[in-house]
Design an enzyme around this catalytic site. Structure first.
Site, PDB file in Angstrom:
ATOM      1  N   TYR A  52      19.474 128.691  66.476  1.00  0.00           N
ATOM      2  CA  TYR A  52      18.754 127.757  66.308  1.00  0.00           C
ATOM      3  C   TYR A  52      17.245 128.037  65.615  1.00  0.00           C
ATOM      4  CZ  TYR A  52      22.640 124.836  67.546  1.00  0.00           C
ATOM      5  OH  TYR A  52      23.858 124.407  67.852  1.00  0.00           O
ATOM      6  N   GLY A  53      17.046 128.873  64.526  1.00  0.00           N
ATOM      7  CA  GLY A  53      15.883 129.423  64.321  1.00  0.00           C
ATOM      8  C   GLY A  53      15.875 130.794  64.113  1.00  0.00           C
TER       9      GLY A  53
END
Length: 330
Positions: A52-53
């Site tokens: 997530y990123g």
């Protein structure tokens, strides 16, 4: 009492994806307010990801910062993290080497500020036997470095295979009013038989069921959902019919469409032979957390009305494109 990895959690959890995985992530201050609101409401089953990123900035980095500022919250949160991909790519790698890299990196970034309660590979790697992947994670559980093993987007057969290698503490799958697949494909039944809780991600249909998205043009160009089949212009209006029906029911109940959607997911938890189901709506603001955590109870008549809505409503398009869906049925 709802438990996850042996620890008590609220009926509704919290998905962290939107706090770090978007073109313009919210500020640390805004994120912290949302995270604190989740804790205040008892939404302590948190779900984040190494993916997530970027490798330099993802859920783990934000969590480190949060628990540095609020160390008293560390024991309150039951944390599940997805990993097992090639760094910087959305490509699963369930090999022993990469699974070790992934877990070690997650633990390194957390830096002891928070226990890693659950670890799961975001998707299974078709090139690596499931037994190898689960067996590698199991070594970390036995060594006391992580609390348990979760699975993400797997089929019923894989749940059974994985359970023979090591106890599975949770299975994360998409489940909402417009993604009811687990009720028919054996996943919910298998989890019930094996006493495995389900973590229901995207319980608000990636925001669609909130009623905030009225047209394809309402979706920001940078939003991930703009590329998903169900949001495309040629099917958008057809899929919007479900949302309009949910909105009508929400008006009658004096609540929001999002609260109806979450209530419907919760209504399935532990009932009628189903396993415990914990929805993890994502939210980037305190106000949205407050809305999601305002629980609405659906009566038998309400549930019957929704059943009728679902029977006469056809959702058009896949949850992901064909290439991505191929990894969701391993």
């Amino acid at each position: 009492m709802v438990k996850l990895a042996g620890k008590e959690v609220g009926e509704i959890g919290y998905g962290l994806m939107g706090l770090t995985w978007r073109a313009n992530p919210p500020s640390q201050e805004q994120s912290f307010k949302a995270m604190r609101a989740a804790i205040a409401h008892g939404a302590n089953a948190w779900n984040g990801g190494e993916l997530y990123g970027s490798p330099e900035r993802n859920s783990l980095h934000l969590l480190n910062e949060y628990f540095t500022k609020y160390p008293e919250d560390a024991d309150k949160v039951v944390l599940s993290i997805k990993g097992g991909i090639i760094p910087g790519q959305m490509v699963p790698d369930g090999s022993e080497k990469n699974v070790r890299r992934s877990i070690d990196e997650c633990l390194k970034v957390l830096d002891g500020k928070k226990v890693l309660d659950l670890f799961e590979c975001a998707r299974l790697d078709p090139k690596t036997p499931l037994e190898t992947t689960i067996g590698t994670i199991a070594e970390y559980v036995k060594a006391g470095k992580i609390g348990g093993i979760s699975l993400s987007e797997v089929n019923a057969q894989s749940i059974r295979r994985a359970s023979k290698v090591h106890k599975i503490s949770a299975v994360e799958v998409e489940f909402s009013l417009w993604a009811t697949d687990i009720l028919e494909n054996g996943i919910a039944q298998t989890c019930a038989e094996l006493d495995i809780p389900i973590i229901a991600y995207s319980p608000l249909g990636r925001g669609f069921l909130t009623g905030q998205i009225k047209s394809f043009d309402d979706i920001p160009d940078t939003a991930f959902i703009k590329h998903l089949p169900r949001f495309q212009p040629d099917v958008f209006d057809e899929n919007l019919k479900l949302v309009k029906e949910v909105e009508q029911l929400a008006v009658k109940k004096g609540c929001t469409p999002a609260q109806i959607a979450l209530a419907w997911v919760r209504a399935h938890s532990g009932r009628g032979g189903l396993p415990i189901i914990i929805p993890i709506p994502g939210a980037t603001t305190e106000d949205r957390i407050n809305e999601n955590m305002t629980k609405v109870t659906l009566s038998k008549d309400d549930m019957a009305a929704i059943d009728e809505i679902l029977k006469r409503t056809t959702i058009v398009g896949g949850r992901y494109n064909d290439a991505a869906m191929a990894f969701c049925d391993l």
